[in-house]
Design a protein around this motif. Structure first.
Motif, PDB file in Angstrom:
ATOM      1  N   THR A   1       2.863   2.219   1.352  1.00 53.17           N
ATOM      2  CA  THR A   1       3.246   1.424   2.513  1.00 53.17           C
ATOM      3  C   THR A   1       2.056   1.163   3.422  1.00 53.17           C
ATOM      4  O   THR A   1       2.081   0.248   4.225  1.00 53.17           O
ATOM      5  CB  THR A   1       4.356   2.112   3.323  1.00 53.17           C
ATOM      6  OG1 THR A   1       3.913   3.408   3.713  1.00 53.17           O
ATOM      7  CG2 THR A   1       5.615   2.229   2.511  1.00 53.17           C
ATOM      8  N   ARG A   2       0.992   1.944   3.278  1.00 55.63           N
ATOM      9  CA  ARG A   2      -0.195   1.681   4.107  1.00 55.63           C
ATOM     10  C   ARG A   2      -0.966   0.481   3.589  1.00 55.63           C
ATOM     11  O   ARG A   2      -2.089   0.233   3.987  1.00 55.63           O
ATOM     12  CB  ARG A   2      -1.082   2.925   4.181  1.00 55.63           C
ATOM     13  CG  ARG A   2      -0.403   4.012   4.972  1.00 55.63           C
ATOM     14  CD  ARG A   2      -1.221   5.214   5.280  1.00 55.63           C
ATOM     15  NE  ARG A   2      -0.348   6.221   5.848  1.00 55.63           N
ATOM     16  CZ  ARG A   2       0.129   6.167   7.093  1.00 55.63           C
ATOM     17  NH1 ARG A   2      -0.212   5.175   7.884  1.00 55.63           N
ATOM     18  NH2 ARG A   2       0.951   7.080   7.533  1.00 55.63           N
ATOM     19  N   ARG A   3      -0.350  -0.286   2.684  1.00 50.28           N
ATOM     20  CA  ARG A   3      -0.943  -1.546   2.259  1.00 50.28           C
ATOM     21  C   ARG A   3      -0.989  -2.534   3.410  1.00 50.28           C
ATOM     22  O   ARG A   3      -1.651  -3.551   3.338  1.00 50.28           O
ATOM     23  CB  ARG A   3      -0.151  -2.152   1.115  1.00 50.28           C
ATOM     24  CG  ARG A   3       1.233  -2.685   1.505  1.00 50.28           C
ATOM     25  CD  ARG A   3       2.015  -3.102   0.274  1.00 50.28           C
ATOM     26  NE  ARG A   3       3.275  -3.785   0.573  1.00 50.28           N
ATOM     27  CZ  ARG A   3       4.436  -3.178   0.710  1.00 50.28           C
ATOM     28  NH1 ARG A   3       4.498  -1.854   0.621  1.00 50.28           N
ATOM     29  NH2 ARG A   3       5.540  -3.856   0.953  1.00 50.28           N
ATOM     30  N   GLY A   4      -0.263  -2.210   4.501  1.00 45.78           N
ATOM     31  CA  GLY A   4      -0.165  -3.137   5.625  1.00 45.78           C
ATOM     32  C   GLY A   4      -1.479  -3.797   6.000  1.00 45.78           C
ATOM     33  O   GLY A   4      -1.570  -5.004   6.166  1.00 45.78           O
TER      34      GLY A   4
ATOM     35  N   HIS B   1      11.827   7.911   1.922  1.00 46.55           N
ATOM     36  CA  HIS B   1      10.771   7.670   2.905  1.00 46.55           C
ATOM     37  C   HIS B   1      11.328   6.750   3.990  1.00 46.55           C
ATOM     38  O   HIS B   1      12.049   5.795   3.689  1.00 46.55           O
ATOM     39  CB  HIS B   1       9.590   7.005   2.190  1.00 46.55           C
ATOM     40  CG  HIS B   1       8.332   6.971   2.995  1.00 46.55           C
ATOM     41  ND1 HIS B   1       8.155   6.125   4.054  1.00 46.55           N
ATOM     42  CD2 HIS B   1       7.178   7.681   2.880  1.00 46.55           C
ATOM     43  CE1 HIS B   1       6.929   6.307   4.556  1.00 46.55           C
ATOM     44  NE2 HIS B   1       6.327   7.255   3.858  1.00 46.55           N
TER      45      HIS B   1
ATOM     46  N   THR C   1      -2.891  -6.520   3.078  1.00 46.02           N
ATOM     47  CA  THR C   1      -2.201  -7.635   2.439  1.00 46.02           C
ATOM     48  C   THR C   1      -3.051  -8.884   2.565  1.00 46.02           C
ATOM     49  O   THR C   1      -3.875  -9.011   3.473  1.00 46.02           O
ATOM     50  CB  THR C   1      -0.844  -7.913   3.104  1.00 46.02           C
ATOM     51  OG1 THR C   1      -1.067  -8.123   4.492  1.00 46.02           O
ATOM     52  CG2 THR C   1       0.101  -6.765   2.893  1.00 46.02           C
TER      53      THR C   1
ATOM     54  N   ALA D   1      -2.469 -11.506   3.831  1.00 40.42           N
ATOM     55  CA  ALA D   1      -2.327 -12.169   5.134  1.00 40.42           C
ATOM     56  C   ALA D   1      -3.477 -11.835   6.070  1.00 40.42           C
ATOM     57  O   ALA D   1      -3.784 -12.592   6.984  1.00 40.42           O
ATOM     58  CB  ALA D   1      -1.002 -11.788   5.763  1.00 40.42           C
TER      59      ALA D   1
ATOM     60  N   ASN E   1       4.719  -6.145   6.089  1.00 42.83           N
ATOM     61  CA  ASN E   1       3.623  -5.891   7.026  1.00 42.83           C
ATOM     62  C   ASN E   1       3.994  -6.184   8.477  1.00 42.83           C
ATOM     63  O   ASN E   1       3.173  -6.029   9.364  1.00 42.83           O
ATOM     64  CB  ASN E   1       2.337  -6.633   6.613  1.00 42.83           C
ATOM     65  CG  ASN E   1       2.506  -8.132   6.609  1.00 42.83           C
ATOM     66  OD1 ASN E   1       3.623  -8.639   6.773  1.00 42.83           O
ATOM     67  ND2 ASN E   1       1.411  -8.847   6.435  1.00 42.83           N
TER      68      ASN E   1
ATOM     69  N   ASP F   1       3.941   6.942   0.992  1.00 43.15           N
ATOM     70  CA  ASP F   1       3.052   7.040   2.149  1.00 43.15           C
ATOM     71  C   ASP F   1       1.794   6.211   1.931  1.00 43.15           C
ATOM     72  O   ASP F   1       1.347   5.487   2.821  1.00 43.15           O
ATOM     73  CB  ASP F   1       2.655   8.514   2.371  1.00 43.15           C
ATOM     74  CG  ASP F   1       3.210   9.063   3.672  1.00 43.15           C
ATOM     75  OD1 ASP F   1       3.924   8.323   4.386  1.00 43.15           O
ATOM     76  OD2 ASP F   1       2.930  10.228   3.977  1.00 43.15           O
TER      77      ASP F   1
ATOM     78  N   LEU G   1       3.718   0.626  10.769  1.00 39.93           N
ATOM     79  CA  LEU G   1       3.403   1.616   9.739  1.00 39.93           C
ATOM     80  C   LEU G   1       3.926   3.006  10.108  1.00 39.93           C
ATOM     81  O   LEU G   1       4.230   3.813   9.244  1.00 39.93           O
ATOM     82  CB  LEU G   1       1.888   1.685   9.521  1.00 39.93           C
ATOM     83  CG  LEU G   1       1.327   0.686   8.506  1.00 39.93           C
ATOM     84  CD1 LEU G   1      -0.188   0.850   8.401  1.00 39.93           C
ATOM     85  CD2 LEU G   1       1.965   0.897   7.139  1.00 39.93           C
TER      86      LEU G   1
END
Lengths: 345, 345
Positions: A303-306, B29, A309, A311, B55, A300, B59
């Motif tokens: 994945t919130r690295r979105g 997940h 990143t 970019a 990304n 959880d 999310l």
């Protein structure tokens, strides 16, 4: 530090405490002092290597007597060993335990860094100070730009030989990167696809140190090249999102490359952190990374690295050369871009 | 894992839980499942690399529907993506999150390992299965013995080319190690001194992977050669002395080499541990290591390593070749010893 501002020397058998008028104070361990001796016969005069192993020193080694001299602190140990310690050396050991004499302090940068300076191959060859300036750029900002490298196949060899050793891999040493017809490529860099910012070869052990890109011919219209300071991104995440930083530096990710000759694989977090907090390696490669099927709560956060990143981070963008749109990080962003053109002027 | 023994599929929007009759259970997940898709068009068919960055996945991605098939679990996600997941693949991802398909499980050894088997250069050249056996020895026990390598200068080149790439350093690629007259050496290995067990070149970044030693001529009387499994020592310390293991894996040590051409320096603990507990590197080199002037309480533990150094651990000792008395560790003990003689038979 010299005896003038040095107010106090206190010692028990196991510890020696120095306090200065300027606020300096440090407690040295008797074993550390004994092992750090550079008394005659204790170190090889040429290499500086110790001539005695630590395990030959009695574990209960203690300080029998300590005497402040003008230049040095003189210590006699309970095993009879005597040694002198220059005041400056003791102070440096306490204040800068991790040496940084070989590389300058790293500069964290974003797009405000502006257009980097160019280095000229001819000058690098002729003037050691110019070469030092390039190496300083590499150490401090993580990349350097070089021009007037011969625009021929293997033309970057002379430049490479100036700065280090080329690591041979299953790709050879200098590789010709170009878009191949469908079905012949074995890496996305050999397709006409745009490549998002990434670190090169995270599946290798060890990761590449520096990557050089040499543009022989730019036959693309438009496009842009991007450089990102991975250390800046990582330190920003550490400051603003410590939970995310923890997830990115502890959750294992599998990086994998395969063709019909080689399978390369490494499992490691996105970010390697040393015990003292230094960031050692970054591994960000959106195409070949696969996080393990870890606990959903960990994922959880992971994945919130979105939103974090590279970019989406500030970066240098230039219509530079379509062959140079790659970033590589190890210690820092470590791309050496060498072009014969002047697209960045 | 197949639908037979699979008792239950439970899913919420964010999680999918699989439970089997044999006790298997794991919660996946939703984001991990979505990112792990290998649906057509989602991965490059040749490289297996993802064609979509993480990304680009929402999310808040969730599971709309999950259906158990005979071979695969079919999932439809809230962004419309559909993918199938082979039961075996899911089970493997949960039970073996860190892939070990490329190298066998490491064997921790002491002197009871006995006399290691010899590999013959001619066989390695002729038979891929024999070469695989050597590589398996390297991966599992950390070293291998090779004989009938031509006893001439650079004679190990052909063997080296069979197993990998030689890394060029400031020492060149293949180096002639011999005792030099006083005043000409720049490393203790070039003196007639006995060398205690150590890891080679801990001051390099990266550390050497494998070190090869090729004995051309043994002109020494007596002597003995020693191999030590650094991983065995480290795991023993971790089990028996967790406080010491913590000190050795977190306290920075400066490793340094210098001659008139190069200064090489690294600062790192004796033991590098990955976030998942694997030991990544060992650095033990009693001659060129210098622990930092850390807190005396930390050093109290650190210096009590005396009783745990490799020098006191069980090890392989053989009157083998006086040129081979070196051990090197990275991932494991990683010395490849190549001799033309038969002293170890």
């Amino acid at each position: 530090m010299h005896p003038g501002p040095l107010m106090k020397i206190e010692y028990s058998t196991r510890h020696l405490r120095l306090s200065g008028e300027d606020g300096f104070q440090h407690t040295f361990h008797a074993f550390w002092l004994r092992e750090s001796s550079d008394a005659p016969g204790y170190r090889d005069p040429i290499t500086g290597h110790k001539l005695q192993n630590a395990n030959e020193i009695p574990l209960n080694i203690a300080i029998a007597r300590a005497t402040a001299g003008a230049e040095r602190l003189e210590i006699e140990f309970t095993d009879g060993h005597r040694a002198g310690y220059a005041w400056d050396r003791l102070r440096r050991a306490a204040e800068h335990p991790i040496s940084d004499e070989l590389v300058g302090e790293k500069l964290l940068w974003d797009a405000s860094l502006g257009i980097p300076r160019w280095h000229e191959l001819e000058s690098l060859r002729a003037d050691p100070q110019k070469l030092l300036a390039l190496l300083s750029d590499l150490a401090r900002v993580g990349f350097a730009l070089v021009r007037h490298v011969p625009a021929v196949n293997q033309g970057s060899r002379e430049f490479l030989d100036l700065i280090g050793y080329t690591r041979m891999t299953n790709n050879g040493d200098i590789e010709d990167i170009k878009a191949l017809p469908r079905g012949q490529h074995y890496d996305l860099s050999m397709t006409p696809r745009a490549l998002e910012p990434h670190v090169d070869n995270p599946y290798r052990i060890p990761q590449p140190g520096y990557t050089t890109l040499h543009c022989l011919r730019n036959d693309a219209e438009g496009g842009e090249s991007v450089l990102i300071d991975g250390l800046f991104v990582a330190e920003t995440i550490r400051r603003e999102r410590p939970d995310l930083f923890a997830a990115l530096s502890t959750t294992p990710v599998v990086y994998r490359y395969c063709d019909d000759q080689a399978i390369l694989e490494n499992t490691a977090p996105f970010i390697d952190v040393a015990p003292d907090g230094r960031i050692l390696h970054l591994r960000f490669h959106g195409r070949c990374d696969q996080v393990v099927a870890a606990d959903p709560d960990v994922l959880d956060t992971f994945t919130r690295r979105g939103g974090c990143t590279p970019a989406s981070s500030p970066r240098l963008r230039r219509n530079w050369s379509s062959s140079c749109s790659r970033g590589s990080c190890s210690w820092s962003t470590t791309t050496v871009c060498s072009t014969h053109g002047a697209a960045f002027d």
